[in-house]
Scaffold this motif. Structure first.
Motif, PDB file in Angstrom:
ATOM      1  N   ARG A 456       0.831  -1.200   0.000  1.00 30.49           N
ATOM      2  CA  ARG A 456       0.000   0.000   0.000  1.00 30.49           C
ATOM      3  C   ARG A 456       0.868   1.254   0.000  1.00 30.49           C
ATOM      4  NH1 ARG A 456      -4.076  -0.757   4.478  1.00 30.49           N
ATOM      5  NH2 ARG A 456      -2.350  -0.029   5.740  1.00 30.49           N
ATOM      6  N   VAL A 457       1.986   1.203   0.775  1.00 29.06           N
ATOM      7  CA  VAL A 457       2.902   2.346   0.815  1.00 29.06           C
ATOM      8  C   VAL A 457       3.498   2.606  -0.579  1.00 29.06           C
ATOM      9  CG1 VAL A 457       5.117   3.124   1.711  1.00 29.06           C
ATOM     10  CG2 VAL A 457       3.458   2.106   3.254  1.00 29.06           C
ATOM     11  N   ARG A 458       3.943   1.579  -1.224  1.00 23.59           N
ATOM     12  CA  ARG A 458       4.579   1.731  -2.543  1.00 23.59           C
ATOM     13  C   ARG A 458       3.599   2.269  -3.583  1.00 23.59           C
ATOM     14  NH1 ARG A 458       6.912  -2.484  -5.333  1.00 23.59           N
ATOM     15  NH2 ARG A 458       8.126  -0.860  -6.341  1.00 23.59           N
ATOM     16  N   GLU A 459       2.388   1.788  -3.541  1.00 18.12           N
ATOM     17  CA  GLU A 459       1.407   2.252  -4.514  1.00 18.12           C
ATOM     18  C   GLU A 459       1.104   3.727  -4.336  1.00 18.12           C
ATOM     19  OE1 GLU A 459       0.006   0.577  -7.142  1.00 18.12           O
ATOM     20  OE2 GLU A 459       1.659  -0.770  -6.635  1.00 18.12           O
ATOM     21  N   ARG A 460       0.992   4.126  -3.073  1.00 14.49           N
ATOM     22  CA  ARG A 460       0.716   5.545  -2.815  1.00 14.49           C
ATOM     23  C   ARG A 460       1.880   6.415  -3.306  1.00 14.49           C
ATOM     24  NH1 ARG A 460      -1.702   5.437   3.329  1.00 14.49           N
ATOM     25  NH2 ARG A 460      -3.762   4.624   2.818  1.00 14.49           N
ATOM     26  N   LEU A 461       3.101   5.947  -3.008  1.00 14.97           N
ATOM     27  CA  LEU A 461       4.268   6.731  -3.434  1.00 14.97           C
ATOM     28  C   LEU A 461       4.389   6.778  -4.957  1.00 14.97           C
ATOM     29  CD1 LEU A 461       6.894   5.525  -0.822  1.00 14.97           C
ATOM     30  CD2 LEU A 461       5.729   7.736  -0.912  1.00 14.97           C
ATOM     31  N   ALA A 462       4.032   5.692  -5.611  1.00 18.28           N
ATOM     32  CA  ALA A 462       4.148   5.654  -7.075  1.00 18.28           C
ATOM     33  C   ALA A 462       3.269   6.712  -7.721  1.00 18.28           C
ATOM     34  CB  ALA A 462       3.776   4.267  -7.591  1.00 18.28           C
ATOM     35  N   LEU A 463       2.121   6.998  -7.086  1.00 13.11           N
ATOM     36  CA  LEU A 463       1.246   8.035  -7.640  1.00 13.11           C
ATOM     37  C   LEU A 463       1.921   9.399  -7.609  1.00 13.11           C
ATOM     38  CD1 LEU A 463      -2.216   6.997  -6.163  1.00 13.11           C
ATOM     39  CD2 LEU A 463      -1.474   6.862  -8.541  1.00 13.11           C
ATOM     40  N   LEU A 464       2.890   9.582  -6.683  1.00 11.33           N
ATOM     41  CA  LEU A 464       3.580  10.874  -6.558  1.00 11.33           C
ATOM     42  C   LEU A 464       4.989  10.814  -7.140  1.00 11.33           C
ATOM     43  CD1 LEU A 464       2.541  11.606  -2.874  1.00 11.33           C
ATOM     44  CD2 LEU A 464       1.616  12.663  -4.927  1.00 11.33           C
ATOM     45  N   GLN A 465       5.263   9.793  -8.034  1.00 12.12           N
ATOM     46  CA  GLN A 465       6.599   9.583  -8.613  1.00 12.12           C
ATOM     47  C   GLN A 465       7.656   9.361  -7.525  1.00 12.12           C
ATOM     48  OE1 GLN A 465       4.978  12.643 -10.072  1.00 12.12           O
ATOM     49  NE2 GLN A 465       3.964  11.113 -11.332  1.00 12.12           N
ATOM     50  N   GLY A 466       7.197   8.805  -6.409  1.00 11.79           N
ATOM     51  CA  GLY A 466       8.132   8.539  -5.334  1.00 11.79           C
ATOM     52  C   GLY A 466       8.540   7.073  -5.301  1.00 11.79           C
ATOM     53  N   SER A 467       9.443   6.727  -4.373  1.00 10.59           N
ATOM     54  CA  SER A 467       9.926   5.345  -4.301  1.00 10.59           C
ATOM     55  C   SER A 467      10.139   4.953  -2.838  1.00 10.59           C
ATOM     56  CB  SER A 467      11.232   5.213  -5.080  1.00 10.59           C
ATOM     57  OG  SER A 467      12.242   6.002  -4.478  1.00 10.59           O
ATOM     58  N   LEU A 468      10.132   3.646  -2.644  1.00  8.51           N
ATOM     59  CA  LEU A 468      10.393   3.098  -1.311  1.00  8.51           C
ATOM     60  C   LEU A 468      11.524   2.096  -1.451  1.00  8.51           C
ATOM     61  CD1 LEU A 468       9.703   2.482   1.678  1.00  8.51           C
ATOM     62  CD2 LEU A 468       8.095   0.768   0.826  1.00  8.51           C
ATOM     63  N   SER A 469      12.555   2.261  -0.586  1.00 17.34           N
ATOM     64  CA  SER A 469      13.665   1.308  -0.609  1.00 17.34           C
ATOM     65  C   SER A 469      13.942   0.839   0.812  1.00 17.34           C
ATOM     66  CB  SER A 469      14.904   1.964  -1.211  1.00 17.34           C
ATOM     67  OG  SER A 469      15.309   3.056  -0.424  1.00 17.34           O
ATOM     68  N   VAL A 470      14.532  -0.345   0.913  1.00 17.34           N
ATOM     69  CA  VAL A 470      14.840  -0.899   2.224  1.00 17.34           C
ATOM     70  C   VAL A 470      16.300  -1.329   2.236  1.00 17.34           C
ATOM     71  CG1 VAL A 470      14.007  -3.177   1.504  1.00 17.34           C
ATOM     72  CG2 VAL A 470      14.184  -2.638   3.933  1.00 17.34           C
ATOM     73  N   GLN A 471      16.952  -1.033   3.334  1.00 22.14           N
ATOM     74  CA  GLN A 471      18.361  -1.364   3.465  1.00 22.14           C
ATOM     75  C   GLN A 471      18.528  -2.185   4.744  1.00 22.14           C
ATOM     76  OE1 GLN A 471      20.832   2.077   3.733  1.00 22.14           O
ATOM     77  NE2 GLN A 471      22.748   0.927   3.607  1.00 22.14           N
ATOM     78  N   VAL A 472      19.208  -3.302   4.587  1.00 29.44           N
ATOM     79  CA  VAL A 472      19.409  -4.183   5.744  1.00 29.44           C
ATOM     80  C   VAL A 472      20.586  -3.665   6.557  1.00 29.44           C
ATOM     81  CG1 VAL A 472      19.972  -6.516   6.493  1.00 29.44           C
ATOM     82  CG2 VAL A 472      18.475  -6.161   4.519  1.00 29.44           C
ATOM     83  N   LEU A 473      20.367  -3.480   7.868  1.00 33.60           N
ATOM     84  CA  LEU A 473      21.440  -3.016   8.754  1.00 33.60           C
ATOM     85  C   LEU A 473      21.879  -4.166   9.671  1.00 33.60           C
ATOM     86  CD1 LEU A 473      19.833   0.413   9.762  1.00 33.60           C
ATOM     87  CD2 LEU A 473      21.484  -0.024   7.955  1.00 33.60           C
ATOM     88  N   THR A 474      22.903  -3.892  10.389  1.00 37.60           N
ATOM     89  CA  THR A 474      23.376  -4.932  11.318  1.00 37.60           C
ATOM     90  C   THR A 474      23.411  -4.348  12.724  1.00 37.60           C
ATOM     91  OG1 THR A 474      24.798  -5.711   9.542  1.00 37.60           O
ATOM     92  CG2 THR A 474      25.213  -6.598  11.713  1.00 37.60           C
ATOM     93  N   PRO A 475      22.436  -4.486  13.491  1.00 31.96           N
ATOM     94  CA  PRO A 475      21.190  -5.199  13.160  1.00 31.96           C
ATOM     95  C   PRO A 475      20.137  -4.232  12.652  1.00 31.96           C
ATOM     96  CG  PRO A 475      21.271  -4.716  15.489  1.00 31.96           C
ATOM     97  CD  PRO A 475      22.511  -4.098  14.919  1.00 31.96           C
ATOM     98  N   GLY A 476      19.005  -4.771  12.287  1.00 33.00           N
ATOM     99  CA  GLY A 476      17.875  -3.926  11.924  1.00 33.00           C
ATOM    100  C   GLY A 476      17.726  -3.692  10.446  1.00 33.00           C
ATOM    101  N   ALA A 477      16.903  -2.694  10.156  1.00 37.19           N
ATOM    102  CA  ALA A 477      16.630  -2.354   8.743  1.00 37.19           C
ATOM    103  C   ALA A 477      16.271  -0.880   8.658  1.00 37.19           C
ATOM    104  CB  ALA A 477      15.502  -3.207   8.181  1.00 37.19           C
ATOM    105  N   ARG A 478      16.450  -0.329   7.444  1.00 34.80           N
ATOM    106  CA  ARG A 478      16.120   1.081   7.236  1.00 34.80           C
ATOM    107  C   ARG A 478      15.248   1.190   5.979  1.00 34.80           C
ATOM    108  NH1 ARG A 478      21.143   4.189   6.227  1.00 34.80           N
ATOM    109  NH2 ARG A 478      21.408   4.139   8.487  1.00 34.80           N
ATOM    110  N   PHE A 479      14.029   1.722   6.207  1.00 37.79           N
ATOM    111  CA  PHE A 479      13.130   1.972   5.079  1.00 37.79           C
ATOM    112  C   PHE A 479      13.250   3.450   4.696  1.00 37.79           C
ATOM    113  CE2 PHE A 479      11.496  -1.817   6.988  1.00 37.79           C
ATOM    114  CZ  PHE A 479      11.041  -2.585   5.926  1.00 37.79           C
TER     115      PHE A 479
END
Lengths: 493, 196
Positions: A456-479
């Motif tokens: 749902r997040v990606r679809e909403r962002l796509a309407l605004l020419q935006g993007s969602l990326s995720v990066q794996v951290l040690t530990p954790g993650a970053r969206f």
């Protein structure tokens, strides 16, 4: 062969003559006209030269014979003059000669015996074409005769240029023969030439018809490299086909993009419907699991207490009231989750710290929030979308990451609006990814275990020419959410 | 019919009649009518003109030409008179003025280019020819048969059998002309009767 026949058909005019036939006729007509005029002029020039030479010869002859007759005139000897005139018998063109004395009287006369009168054909000739100067066959030469400085008479020669007639007939026959030979040669040459000239035009017509029938704009006409108008025509035609093909390709791309957008809109419509149902179900569960239970228990406690004033009733009544307060607090929290008032009052820079504090106080996760002070002012609609996306990511962290610390950052980077949600949880079980865009949504959903949320997040962002990326951290993650600055202009409309 | 034919046959058989007819035809054939007085004047004028025209077709040796072109006439007063017309008209021959001289009887011919021997001087023809022998003098006669006697040019009259269209003609003796050193144009021979 059949293609060639088909190609010729459209070129036929209403009078039933193809371009090739008309070219052939034009070439033959020009050749014959040129040849005819050349032959006519050449014949006339030949005749004129021939006639002028003969006239000059006869004039010279008149002078010679006249001079020979001087003594005959001086000494009054007509028989001598007649003898001199008779020498003209050898000059076959001379028909008669008359020698006049100084008084104008005939002194001597000679006339050819074998042609005393003009034939009927000669008379007809004299009445018609013989009127034209260069074609006149009758020639009269007069020469004055002088003796001792005085005119003593003159001589007149009448001649007929019969050879000129035969010359004319010979020229006519020669011209006819040359004309026939030239006609045959011109016919052969013209057939070959018109084939070479008309072939590119016929190929052009065939290609044009093929394109109109098959709608295949990739076809091209081969340039004959002959230069001139035909090459220009072929090049212009091919350039027109290039333009049509480019426009066709552009239309196809736009049509495909439109089709994809329509499909996406249809999916979004379905998603919105599903989302509404999900939200309703979640709201119903939230209401049923806690506030409703507490309200029902409070009702039971207060009902059991009744109007008694003993200690037990008072304890029951107090417990019921406590349950009512808790239910009211939970209902307020639920209301804030749905749409925090701070978002409407202070915008996204005020709502995100409230979300961090609320998450920390509610779920015990240590949250940190950073807001860039140089952030441009965001519209209400964009703020709501970004808040909902952030809340979805935070909800995802709370639900699946098992994190102890988390952070929310909002700022600008390289002309892009950058919003990050980071945690020190278990991260993603799969291999590290540099960019979530490269991963299918379904895979990301299953990996995140958030069901509908990330999609749902990606679809909403796509309407605004935006993007969602995720990066794996040690530990954790970053969206990370990236949006172009000013992207909300189109959205707000 | 038989009678008429028999008379005609008798006439044709008459020898006297045939002889008379032949005499008449011979007289007609040789008869040349005598010129009238008007014709005589015309012929004289023609002779003068011919004499002048002869000079256009004949070349004299240059050393024989003096200051004047002299035409001497013997025995023909009428011709002398006609020739003086040329003198009065200031005609020239070979760029020289013409001078006409009448030759008295028994006089020797003086230096001249043309010597006309008229009918009145027939008696001393040989004498005149002897005086001018070898000289470049054109001798002109006016009587039949003179060319055979040494005259260079001799006038004659020619006419048809009926005497009409009489024309003045002349005879030329080329050997005499050549002997006197005179050069004659072929055109003159063309209209003349050549006497060898």
């Amino acid at each position: 062969m059949r293609a060639a026949t088909d190609a010729e058909r459209p070129n036929r005019t209403a009078r039933g003559r193809s371009i090739r036939t008309r070219l052939l006729l034009a070439l033959l007509l020009i050749s014959l006209l040129t040849l005819g005029l050349t032959t006519l002029l050449s014949s006339l020039m030949d005749l004129k030269i021939y006639r002028d030479n003969n006239v000059r010869d006869i004039q010279v002859l008149a002078g010679v014979v006249g001079d020979n007759c001087i003594s005959a005139l001086v000494f009054d000897s007509p028989e001598t003059a007649s003898r001199h005139l008779a020498t003209l018998e050898r000059e076959y063109q001379v028909r008669s000669a008359i020698l006049y004395d100084d008084s104008g009287a005939v002194f001597a006369r000679w006339q050819r015996a074998d042609h005393p009168l003009a034939s009927a054909a000669d008379q007809r000739w004299d009445r018609t074409l013989g009127q034209i100067g260069v074609l006149q066959t009758r020639v009269t030469a007069t020469h004055p005769i002088q003796f001792d400085g005085q005119a003593i008479g003159h001589i007149v020669l009448h001649a007929r240029l019969d050879e000129m007639m035969s010359e004319l007939r010979l020229n006519a026959l020669l011209g006819l023969a040359i004309g026939l030979v030239t006609f045959a040669v011109a016919l052969i040459v013209a057939l070959r030439l018109q084939r070479r000239i008309a072939q590119p035009i016929l190929e052009l017509a065939a290609t044009s018809r093929t394109i109109s029938q098959q709608q295949d704009f990739s076809a091209r006409v081969k340039d004959p490299n002959a230069g001139g108008e035909i090459s220009t025509l072929v090049q212009d035609f091919n350039a027109m086909l290039n333009a049509i093909e480019q426009r066709e390709t552009s239309l196809q791309r736009q049509s495909e993009a439109l089709r994809q957008v329509n499909a996406k809109l249809r999916r979004l419509a379905v998603d919105v419907s599903v989302l509404e149902q999900t939200e309703r179900a979640r709201l119903a569960t939230e209401l049923h699991d806690s506030p409703m239970q507490k309200l029902a228990l409070a009702q039971m406690q207060i009902a059991a207490a009744g109007s008694e004033t003993d200690d037990e009733s008072t304890q029951l009544r107090n417990t019921g009231l406590e349950l009512l307060r808790e239910a009211i607090a939970e209902l307020r929290t639920l209301q804030f989750d749905l749409s925090p008032p701070v978002l409407a009052q202070r915008g996204l820079p005020g709502a995100l710290p409230w979300l961090a504090e609320s998450t920390q106080s509610q779920w015990g996760i240590e949250m940190h929030c950073e807001i860039d002070s140089t952030l441009p002012e965001l519209s209400q609609e964009l703020s709501v979308i970004l808040y909902q996306c952030t809340r979805e990511l935070v909800y995802n962290m709370v639900k699946h990451a098992r994190a102890r610390r988390g952070a929310i950052r909002l700022g600008c980077h390289e002309g892009m609006l950058l919003l990050e949600v980071e945690d020190d949880g278990i991260g993603l079980a799969r291999a590290p990814m540099a960019d979530a865009e490269s991963m299918p949504v379904t895979a990301l959903q299953s990996e995140a275990g958030s069901g509908f949320g990330l999609y749902r997040v990606r679809e909403r962002l796509a309407l605004l020419q935006g993007s969602l990326s995720v990066q794996v951290l040690t530990p954790g993650a970053r969206f990370s959410i990236r949006l172009p600055v000013g992207c909300d202009n189109g959205y707000s409309e | 019919m038989l009678r008429i034919s028999s008379i005609l046959a008798a006439i044709l058989r008459s020898r006297r009649l045939w002889r008379a007819l032949c005499v008449i035809l011979a007289l007609v054939a040789v008869w040349v009518p005598a010129p009238s007085r008007a014709d005589e004047a015309l012929i004289t004028t023609l002779k003068a003109a011919y004499l002048y025209n002869f000079t256009k077709f004949i070349d004299w040796p240059p050393e024989s030409l003096g200051k004047r072109f002299v035409i001497a006439v013997a025995g023909d007063e009428a011709l002398t008179v006609a020739l003086r017309t040329l003198e009065r008209q200031r005609k020239q021959v070979k760029d020289l003025p013409i001078e006409i001289r009448a030759l008295e009887d028994k006089a020797k011919p003086m230096a001249c280019q043309i010597l006309v021997i008229g009918r009145g001087a027939q008696g001393r023809l040989d004498q005149l020819l002897q005086f001018t022998a070898g000289e470049p003098v054109l001798t002109v006669g006016d009587a039949p048969g003179l060319t055979s006697r040494g005259v260079a040019i001799n006038f004659t009259l020619r006419g048809d059998i009926l005497g009409e269209g009489q024309r003045l003609r002349f005879q030329i003796n080329p050997s005499v002309l050549k002997g006197r050193g005179l050069k004659v144009s072929a055109e003159l021979y063309d209209v003349a009767e050549i006497i060898p």
